[in-house]
Design an enzyme around this catalytic site. Structure first.
Site, PDB file in Angstrom:
ATOM      1  N   ASP A 135     -13.069   2.066  27.011  1.00 28.42           N
ATOM      2  CA  ASP A 135     -12.231   2.596  28.089  1.00 28.42           C
ATOM      3  C   ASP A 135     -11.214   1.548  28.536  1.00 28.42           C
ATOM      4  O   ASP A 135     -11.556   0.368  28.703  1.00 28.42           O
ATOM      5  CB  ASP A 135     -13.135   2.990  29.268  1.00 28.42           C
ATOM      6  CG  ASP A 135     -12.365   3.566  30.435  1.00 28.42           C
ATOM      7  OD1 ASP A 135     -11.742   4.629  30.271  1.00 28.42           O
ATOM      8  OD2 ASP A 135     -12.382   2.939  31.520  1.00 28.42           O
ATOM      9  N   GLU A 173      -8.926   3.271  23.998  1.00 30.60           N
ATOM     10  CA  GLU A 173      -7.943   3.933  24.850  1.00 30.60           C
ATOM     11  C   GLU A 173      -6.855   2.896  25.130  1.00 30.60           C
ATOM     12  O   GLU A 173      -7.010   2.051  26.008  1.00 30.60           O
ATOM     13  CB  GLU A 173      -8.584   4.414  26.153  1.00 30.60           C
ATOM     14  CG  GLU A 173      -7.609   5.146  27.053  1.00 30.60           C
ATOM     15  CD  GLU A 173      -8.140   5.381  28.453  1.00 30.60           C
ATOM     16  OE1 GLU A 173      -7.698   6.343  29.097  1.00 30.60           O
ATOM     17  OE2 GLU A 173      -8.987   4.580  28.919  1.00 30.60           O
TER      18      GLU A 173
END
Length: 553
Positions: A202, A242
């Site tokens: 993330d 990401e």
């Protein structure tokens, strides 16, 4: 290394928010018991990798991304025993499991932060970034403009400001600190030991940024350190990053295949939506030329939308306004001055032909496709919910109360069902579509099965095929002697194009997937007809290759 070591190259990924998928114990919150119960459904859909969004212990102020304990399952979703049972059942069906590695920040309720704020001499103080006075010139701006005013937050107990990339209750971790990196590796090792196959890193690009006067001589070395540790523990592990950054920086995050093995393709996603808005192929042609080359071991992960906003940051302001006008005409549909907080089916007006076209693009563009829960049935949205919550309504399994998600009272649900309009659960649900041979769910099951029979799209070298029609986008994937060509009409009107594949000298062309029955493609010019929003996939048959094989045999 064999092809199985690079399983992610040709994966079909399904992203699921466990809290809104299926509630098995009647408390109104989805859990691992419910997810395990629906593994047969996901296997039938053709999913090969299940991405489970954060399920760790959390105050739950940001859909679980504010983690208070990285080594514990939040009690609302079950316990570690339930997770292990889910993992076992998923693997028995041949599915890989990917979880989130959410270590750019922690919750402000995490024991590390609580210890850090209480005592400047605590070893945990340097787990975060503190200053007495924030710099006057702000290098970093809030990720959520209009919600957060600054990236620095005063903490009364600590007597200093701390840095937060995202919400103020998510203080950013200091990855320049070797002790932080050792703790992150413990987290990685814990979940790999239980049998996890992959991790979505993330906010990977934010995680390695220097913040608040930090000095990080080798930012990408941080990601490489984490991957090398994971690889030593489990050789087939993959990290999906990401990293929504400029095109010129994207390839850096692959490293030499030893950093992030998969990158979520935000760049392509921007241009998919611009192409759909215009009904023109040019944005997709441009995207194919902008996307940098990747190492052979790496892969792009393509998506139509994820479970955040559709972030249009890579478009110009004028282009963004075009997409807004087409898919988010009302201000309540937009968010953060850059994105759209809507689901796929409502964005496309529930138009089945356009939805199929979008999925056909997703499944054939170079990379591994990712689908988020509910899009396979055309799940709707609830714009009355704040921020990105609008796209996280519960899965609609049937026309029973709460859409079959839970037997709890409606006001006890983790998130509401869609009750009104064309996407209401009584009209859009799995049970109804499983009985309809022409439903979106049945169509997507067939399309995914076809995609899995076409590894060229995942493994091959892709290139644009020039056709002289502004609405038609054609591209090819070459893998050894095998070639696939996909042709898509982004416009509402029928179109006919000529495919120049004279250099391939195919003896025949086989229709692999199409939106309707077409006449076979024959003749030297290879004329291809498409209905409005039509699509066709072709496999080229080469007589020359077969003759050479017969001679060699």
């Amino acid at each position: 290394m064999g092809m199985s070591d690079f399983w992610y190259k040709n994966a079909v990924i399904y992203g699921v928010d466990i809290g809104t998928f299926l509630d098995s114990d009647g408390d109104g919150v989805g859990d691992f018991g419910g997810l395990t119960r629906r593994l047969d459904y996901l296997e039938g859909l053709g999913v090969t990798c299940l991405w489970v969004l954060p399920f760790f212990r959390t105050p739950n102020r940001d859909n679980g991304y504010d983690v208070a304990d990285f080594l514990a399952v939040d009690p609302r979703h079950g316990d570690l025993g339930d997770f292990v049972e889910f993992l076992r059942e998923a693997k028995s069906r041949g599915m890989r499991v990917m979880i989130d590695l959410v270590v750019e920040h922690t919750s402000d309720q995490h024991p590390w932060f609580q210890a850090a704020r209480r005592d400047r001499d605590s070893p945990y103080r340097d787990f975060y970034i503190w200053v007495d006075d924030p710099p006057e010139e702000r290098k970093h701006q809030p990720i959520f403009p209009g919600v957060e005013e600054d990236v620095w937050r005063w903490d009364e107990e600590a007597g200093q400001y701390y840095f937060h990339t995202f919400y103020h209750f998510q203080p950013s971790l200091n990855h320049a600190n070797p002790r932080v990196r050792e703790e992150v590796k413990k987290i990685i090792g814990f979940w790999l030991q239980l049998g996890v196959d992959a991790m979505r890193v993330d906010a990977a690009s934010h995680m390695i940024e220097a913040k608040g006067g930090q000095q990080i001589p080798d930012p990408h070395g941080i990601l490489q350190e984490y991957y090398h540790f994971a690889y030593r523990r489990r050789g087939e592990v993959a990290f999906m990053g990401e990293s929504d950054v400029e095109a010129s920086r994207l390839a850096e995050f692959f490293g030499r295949g030893d950093e992030l093995q998969m990158l979520m393709n935000f760049l392509l996603n921007n241009y998919i939506w611009l192409a759909l808005a215009r009904g023109e192929a040019e944005p997709l042609v441009r995207a194919m030329r902008l996307i940098p080359r990747k190492p052979p071991e790496a892969q792009w992960v393509n998506f139509l939308r994820n479970l955040d906003e559709v972030d249009l940051e890579r478009l110009t302001e004028a282009e963004r306004q075009e997409v807004y006008a087409a898919f988010a005409p009302r201000e309540e549909m937009r968010i953060y001055g850059r994105g759209i907080r809507r689901r796929l089916a409502p964005m496309l007006g529930g138009d089945r032909k356009r939805i199929e076209l979008a999925f056909s693009l997703l499944l054939s563009l170079p990379g591994a496709p990712m689908i988020v829960y509910g899009d396979e049935i055309g799940l709707g949205e609830d714009l009355s919910l704040p921020e990105r919550q609008s796209v996280r309504t519960v899965m609609q399994w049937s026309d029973d109360p709460n859409g079959g998600f839970s037997v709890a009272d409606a006001d006890e649900l983790a998130m509401p069902t869609v009750k009104k309009g064309k996407f209401a659960y009584r009209k859009v649900n799995v049970a109804a579509q499983e009985l309809e041979r022409d439903s979106l769910l049945f169509w997507l099951e067939r399309a995914i099965r076809t995609r899995r029979e076409c590894p060229e799209f995942g493994w091959g070298e892709s290139s644009v095929v020039e056709v002289k029609h502004p609405a038609v986008f054609a591209h090819r994937a070459d893998w050894g002697p095998n070639t696939l060509i996909a042709v898509h009409n982004l416009g509402a009107e029928p179109a006919e194009v000529v495919l120049d594949i004279s250099e391939d000298d195919p003896d025949h062309i086989v229709d692999v997937l199409g939106d309707c029955l077409y006449d076979a493609v024959n003749g030297g010019e290879h004329r291809v007809r498409l209905e409005g929003y039509g699509y066709r996939w072709f496999r080229l048959g080469a007589m020359r290759v077969r003759k050479e094989r017969r001679k060699g045999g």
